[in-house]
Design a protein around this motif. Structure first.
Motif, PDB file in Angstrom:
ATOM      1  N   PRO A  71     -22.639  77.708 -40.226  1.00 12.88           N
ATOM      2  CA  PRO A  71     -23.605  78.801 -40.435  1.00 12.88           C
ATOM      3  C   PRO A  71     -24.853  78.353 -41.184  1.00 12.88           C
ATOM      4  CG  PRO A  71     -21.381  79.547 -40.928  1.00 12.88           C
ATOM      5  CD  PRO A  71     -21.302  78.064 -40.763  1.00 12.88           C
ATOM      6  N   ASP A  72     -24.687  77.456 -42.167  1.00 14.62           N
ATOM      7  CA  ASP A  72     -25.852  76.980 -42.908  1.00 14.62           C
ATOM      8  C   ASP A  72     -26.755  76.106 -42.038  1.00 14.62           C
ATOM      9  OD1 ASP A  72     -25.286  78.327 -45.223  1.00 14.62           O
ATOM     10  OD2 ASP A  72     -24.356  76.627 -46.248  1.00 14.62           O
ATOM     11  N   CYS A  73     -26.145  75.272 -41.201  1.00 12.95           N
ATOM     12  CA  CYS A  73     -26.936  74.460 -40.268  1.00 12.95           C
ATOM     13  C   CYS A  73     -27.760  75.356 -39.352  1.00 12.95           C
ATOM     14  CB  CYS A  73     -26.011  73.572 -39.436  1.00 12.95           C
ATOM     15  SG  CYS A  73     -25.242  72.203 -40.326  1.00 12.95           S
ATOM     16  N   GLU A  74     -27.117  76.390 -38.852  1.00 20.85           N
ATOM     17  CA  GLU A  74     -27.796  77.326 -37.958  1.00 20.85           C
ATOM     18  C   GLU A  74     -28.944  78.020 -38.672  1.00 20.85           C
ATOM     19  OE1 GLU A  74     -26.169  80.176 -34.445  1.00 20.85           O
ATOM     20  OE2 GLU A  74     -25.264  80.466 -36.410  1.00 20.85           O
ATOM     21  N   ARG A  75     -28.710  78.395 -39.922  1.00 21.48           N
ATOM     22  CA  ARG A  75     -29.720  79.133 -40.687  1.00 21.48           C
ATOM     23  C   ARG A  75     -30.944  78.268 -40.996  1.00 21.48           C
ATOM     24  NH1 ARG A  75     -30.601  78.824 -45.876  1.00 21.48           N
ATOM     25  NH2 ARG A  75     -28.571  77.853 -46.268  1.00 21.48           N
ATOM     26  N   ILE A  76     -30.739  77.033 -41.459  1.00 18.09           N
ATOM     27  CA  ILE A  76     -31.891  76.235 -41.876  1.00 18.09           C
ATOM     28  C   ILE A  76     -32.661  75.650 -40.696  1.00 18.09           C
ATOM     29  CG2 ILE A  76     -30.847  75.712 -44.100  1.00 18.09           C
ATOM     30  CD1 ILE A  76     -30.328  72.875 -43.117  1.00 18.09           C
ATOM     31  N   SER A  77     -32.000  75.497 -39.549  1.00 15.66           N
ATOM     32  CA  SER A  77     -32.695  74.927 -38.391  1.00 15.66           C
ATOM     33  C   SER A  77     -33.391  75.980 -37.531  1.00 15.66           C
ATOM     34  CB  SER A  77     -31.711  74.133 -37.522  1.00 15.66           C
ATOM     35  OG  SER A  77     -30.706  74.979 -36.978  1.00 15.66           O
ATOM     36  N   PRO A 111     -35.689  78.332 -37.888  1.00 12.91           N
ATOM     37  CA  PRO A 111     -37.158  78.469 -37.831  1.00 12.91           C
ATOM     38  C   PRO A 111     -37.830  77.392 -36.988  1.00 12.91           C
ATOM     39  CG  PRO A 111     -36.360  78.727 -40.085  1.00 12.91           C
ATOM     40  CD  PRO A 111     -35.202  78.240 -39.275  1.00 12.91           C
ATOM     41  N   TYR A 112     -37.199  76.232 -36.879  1.00 16.01           N
ATOM     42  CA  TYR A 112     -37.821  75.108 -36.170  1.00 16.01           C
ATOM     43  C   TYR A 112     -37.504  75.144 -34.676  1.00 16.01           C
ATOM     44  CZ  TYR A 112     -38.436  73.914 -40.987  1.00 16.01           C
ATOM     45  OH  TYR A 112     -38.782  73.976 -42.310  1.00 16.01           O
ATOM     46  N   TYR A 113     -36.437  75.822 -34.309  1.00 16.45           N
ATOM     47  CA  TYR A 113     -36.212  76.120 -32.899  1.00 16.45           C
ATOM     48  C   TYR A 113     -37.223  77.168 -32.427  1.00 16.45           C
ATOM     49  CZ  TYR A 113     -31.633  73.759 -32.715  1.00 16.45           C
ATOM     50  OH  TYR A 113     -30.621  72.832 -32.733  1.00 16.45           O
ATOM     51  N   GLU A 114     -37.514  78.129 -33.305  1.00 13.08           N
ATOM     52  CA  GLU A 114     -38.357  79.257 -32.916  1.00 13.08           C
ATOM     53  C   GLU A 114     -39.844  78.927 -32.964  1.00 13.08           C
ATOM     54  OE1 GLU A 114     -37.090  82.387 -35.502  1.00 13.08           O
ATOM     55  OE2 GLU A 114     -35.321  82.865 -34.275  1.00 13.08           O
ATOM     56  N   ASP A 115     -40.257  78.075 -33.890  1.00 15.91           N
ATOM     57  CA  ASP A 115     -41.672  77.746 -34.063  1.00 15.91           C
ATOM     58  C   ASP A 115     -41.860  76.249 -33.789  1.00 15.91           C
ATOM     59  OD1 ASP A 115     -44.285  77.301 -34.808  1.00 15.91           O
ATOM     60  OD2 ASP A 115     -44.153  78.379 -36.724  1.00 15.91           O
ATOM     61  N   ARG A 116     -42.138  75.911 -32.540  1.00 14.15           N
ATOM     62  CA  ARG A 116     -42.235  74.500 -32.175  1.00 14.15           C
ATOM     63  C   ARG A 116     -43.510  73.849 -32.719  1.00 14.15           C
ATOM     64  NH1 ARG A 116     -38.269  73.195 -28.358  1.00 14.15           N
ATOM     65  NH2 ARG A 116     -36.621  74.747 -28.656  1.00 14.15           N
ATOM     66  N   GLN A 117     -44.539  74.645 -32.983  1.00 15.09           N
ATOM     67  CA  GLN A 117     -45.738  74.056 -33.589  1.00 15.09           C
ATOM     68  C   GLN A 117     -45.435  73.587 -35.014  1.00 15.09           C
ATOM     69  OE1 GLN A 117     -48.407  73.341 -31.760  1.00 15.09           O
ATOM     70  NE2 GLN A 117     -47.236  74.251 -30.079  1.00 15.09           N
ATOM     71  N   LEU A 118     -44.646  74.350 -35.744  1.00 16.38           N
ATOM     72  CA  LEU A 118     -44.202  73.934 -37.077  1.00 16.38           C
ATOM     73  C   LEU A 118     -43.384  72.649 -36.986  1.00 16.38           C
ATOM     74  CD1 LEU A 118     -43.704  74.295 -40.109  1.00 16.38           C
ATOM     75  CD2 LEU A 118     -41.844  75.891 -39.528  1.00 16.38           C
ATOM     76  N   THR A 119     -42.479  72.601 -36.022  1.00 15.87           N
ATOM     77  CA  THR A 119     -41.658  71.412 -35.822  1.00 15.87           C
ATOM     78  C   THR A 119     -42.532  70.201 -35.533  1.00 15.87           C
ATOM     79  OG1 THR A 119     -39.858  72.775 -34.967  1.00 15.87           O
ATOM     80  CG2 THR A 119     -39.782  70.425 -34.448  1.00 15.87           C
ATOM     81  N   ARG A 120     -43.531  70.383 -34.710  1.00 14.10           N
ATOM     82  CA  ARG A 120     -44.430  69.272 -34.383  1.00 14.10           C
ATOM     83  C   ARG A 120     -45.206  68.803 -35.609  1.00 14.10           C
ATOM     84  NH1 ARG A 120     -47.089  70.818 -28.441  1.00 14.10           N
ATOM     85  NH2 ARG A 120     -45.108  71.088 -27.330  1.00 14.10           N
ATOM     86  N   ARG A 121     -45.644  69.742 -36.436  1.00 10.37           N
ATOM     87  CA  ARG A 121     -46.387  69.351 -37.638  1.00 10.37           C
ATOM     88  C   ARG A 121     -45.503  68.550 -38.591  1.00 10.37           C
ATOM     89  NH1 ARG A 121     -48.173  74.721 -37.352  1.00 10.37           N
ATOM     90  NH2 ARG A 121     -46.954  75.312 -39.204  1.00 10.37           N
ATOM     91  N   ARG A 122     -44.272  69.020 -38.767  1.00  8.27           N
ATOM     92  CA  ARG A 122     -43.347  68.293 -39.652  1.00  8.27           C
ATOM     93  C   ARG A 122     -43.045  66.903 -39.099  1.00  8.27           C
ATOM     94  NH1 ARG A 122     -40.681  71.978 -43.249  1.00  8.27           N
ATOM     95  NH2 ARG A 122     -42.488  73.183 -43.983  1.00  8.27           N
ATOM     96  N   ALA A 123     -42.868  66.818 -37.795  1.00  8.86           N
ATOM     97  CA  ALA A 123     -42.589  65.526 -37.175  1.00  8.86           C
ATOM     98  C   ALA A 123     -43.786  64.585 -37.322  1.00  8.86           C
ATOM     99  CB  ALA A 123     -42.241  65.713 -35.701  1.00  8.86           C
ATOM    100  N   LYS A 124     -44.984  65.115 -37.126  1.00  7.92           N
ATOM    101  CA  LYS A 124     -46.198  64.291 -37.246  1.00  7.92           C
ATOM    102  C   LYS A 124     -46.367  63.786 -38.676  1.00  7.92           C
ATOM    103  CE  LYS A 124     -50.189  62.592 -35.815  1.00  7.92           C
ATOM    104  NZ  LYS A 124     -50.906  62.278 -37.074  1.00  7.92           N
ATOM    105  N   CYS A 128     -29.149  65.091 -31.796  1.00  6.18           N
ATOM    106  CA  CYS A 128     -28.877  66.544 -31.649  1.00  6.18           C
ATOM    107  C   CYS A 128     -30.175  67.336 -31.822  1.00  6.18           C
ATOM    108  CB  CYS A 128     -27.800  66.993 -32.631  1.00  6.18           C
ATOM    109  SG  CYS A 128     -26.238  66.132 -32.447  1.00  6.18           S
ATOM    110  N   PHE A 129     -30.274  68.123 -32.898  1.00  5.21           N
ATOM    111  CA  PHE A 129     -31.509  68.836 -33.207  1.00  5.21           C
ATOM    112  C   PHE A 129     -32.695  67.877 -33.241  1.00  5.21           C
ATOM    113  CE2 PHE A 129     -34.410  69.694 -36.796  1.00  5.21           C
ATOM    114  CZ  PHE A 129     -35.017  70.863 -36.371  1.00  5.21           C
ATOM    115  N   GLY A 130     -32.449  66.659 -33.701  1.00  2.72           N
ATOM    116  CA  GLY A 130     -33.502  65.646 -33.737  1.00  2.72           C
ATOM    117  C   GLY A 130     -34.031  65.286 -32.361  1.00  2.72           C
ATOM    118  N   GLY A 131     -33.227  65.537 -31.322  1.00  2.00           N
ATOM    119  CA  GLY A 131     -33.716  65.349 -29.962  1.00  2.00           C
ATOM    120  C   GLY A 131     -34.874  66.277 -29.668  1.00  2.00           C
ATOM    121  N   ILE A 132     -34.740  67.532 -30.079  1.00  2.00           N
ATOM    122  CA  ILE A 132     -35.844  68.478 -29.924  1.00  2.00           C
ATOM    123  C   ILE A 132     -37.062  67.989 -30.692  1.00  2.00           C
ATOM    124  CG2 ILE A 132     -36.612  70.704 -30.883  1.00  2.00           C
ATOM    125  CD1 ILE A 132     -34.302  72.027 -29.563  1.00  2.00           C
TER     126      ILE A 132
END
Length: 238
Positions: A76-82, A84-97, A120-124
Motif C-alpha cells: 500500500p505504501d509503494c502504491e501511495r508514494i508512486s 502521483p508519478y503515474y498520474e503526472d508524467r511531466q513531473l516524472t520527466r522533470r525528476r528523471a531529468k 518496474c516503476f523505473g521502466g516508466i
C-alpha cells in the motif's frame, strides 16, 4: 576500487537523495548509466546495481524520483508514494531529468555516452525520459511498465530501446505490451524486446522469494537480462 556515495540534489524545491558509484582506479571520462528505482524508492538494491555497473567500468547514478526520505516497504505504501508519478508524467520527466543532470555533470562522465536502466516503476521513468527527447543513447527497462498517456511523444526518442520482460508477468497486460510495440513502430524507434520464460514481475530482485505471484526472483532471467543489457551497452555507449 569502487567508490560509492549518497548524493543530495534538487529538482525544484524538492531535495532528492541518489547514489553515485564508480571505479576510482580508472582515469579519464567514461560512459554513464542512470538507474531508475522500483516503486518502493531508491533502495539498497538499487545501490548494489550501481556498484555492479561501476565494476563494469561505468559511472552509475541511482536517481531519486520521490524525494529524500520518501521510501516504502509495504505494497500500500509503494502504491501511495508512486501514484502521483503515474498520474503526472511531466513531473516524472522533470525528476528523471534532474537525475540525468547529476550524472552528466560528473567530471568523469562522457556526457555523449549515457544510457539509462529502470526496474518496474523505473521502466516508466526511463521510457518517459526518452519520450521527452533526452539525449541518451539507450534506455533499458527490466520488467518495466510500458504505458504512457503520450504515445505520440515517442517521435522524440533519440536513442535505442531495450525491453527485458517476464513471459508470464501478470502486472503488464498483453494490451499494454501491444500498445507499446505499436507506439515504437509508429515512431520508427530502434527497439527490441526480450522475453524470459517462466519469469514473472520483478524477476531481477534477489530479495524476493523464488516462487509466487505477481512477483518473484528468477536467477536465470536475472543473469540473462543483465547480459542482454551489457550487449546493448556494447552497441550504444561502449
Amino acid at each position: 576500487m569502487i567508490k560509492a556515495q549518497v548524493t543530495e540534489y534538487r529538482e525544484g524545491d524538492t531535495v532528492c537523495e541518489g547514489y553515485l558509484a564508480y571505479d576510482d582506479a580508472k582515469s579519464g571520462k567514461r560512459p554513464g548509466v542512470l538507474v531508475a528505482h522500483e516503486w518502493g524508492g531508491c533502495s539498497p538494491y538499487m545501490h548494489k546495481r550501481c556498484e555492479m555497473l561501476a565494476e563494469l567500468g561505468y559511472v552509475a547514478f541511482a536517481l531519486d524520483i520521490f524525494g529524500k526520505g520518501i521510501r516504502a516497504a509495504t505494497f500500500p505504501d509503494c502504491e501511495r508514494i508512486s501514484k502521483p508519478y503515474y498520474e503526472d508524467r511531466q513531473l516524472t520527466r522533470r525528476r528523471a531529468k534532474a537525475g540525468l543532470d547529476v550524472l552528466t555533470g560528473q567530471a568523469n562522465v562522457d556526457a555523449s555516452r549515457v544510457a539509462t536502466i529502470g526496474y518496474c516503476f523505473g521502466g516508466i521513468v526511463v521510457l518517459e525520459l526518452a519520450r521527452s527527447g533526452a539525449d541518451v543513447k539507450g534506455s533499458v527497462a527490466f520488467h518495466g511498465q510500458l504505458s504512457t498517456p503520450n504515445p505520440a511523444d515517442a517521435k522524440n526518442i533519440k536513442g535505442k530501446i531495450l525491453i527485458l520482460h517476464g513471459a508470464i508477468d501478470p502486472v503488464v497486460p498483453p494490451a499494454e505490451i501491444a500498445a507499446f510495440q505499436k507506439e515504437m513502430e509508429d515512431a520508427k524507434v530502434d527497439w527490441q524486446m526480450n522475453y524470459y520464460g517462466s519469469a514473472v514481475h520483478t524477476f531481477t530482485n534477489w530479495n524476493l522469494p523464488t516462487t509466487g505471484m505477481p512477483a518473484a526472483y528468477n536467477e536465470k532471467a536475472d543473469k540473462r537480462s543483465w547480459l542482454a543489457m551489457r550487449n546493448f551497452f556494447a552497441e550504444t555507449i561502449d
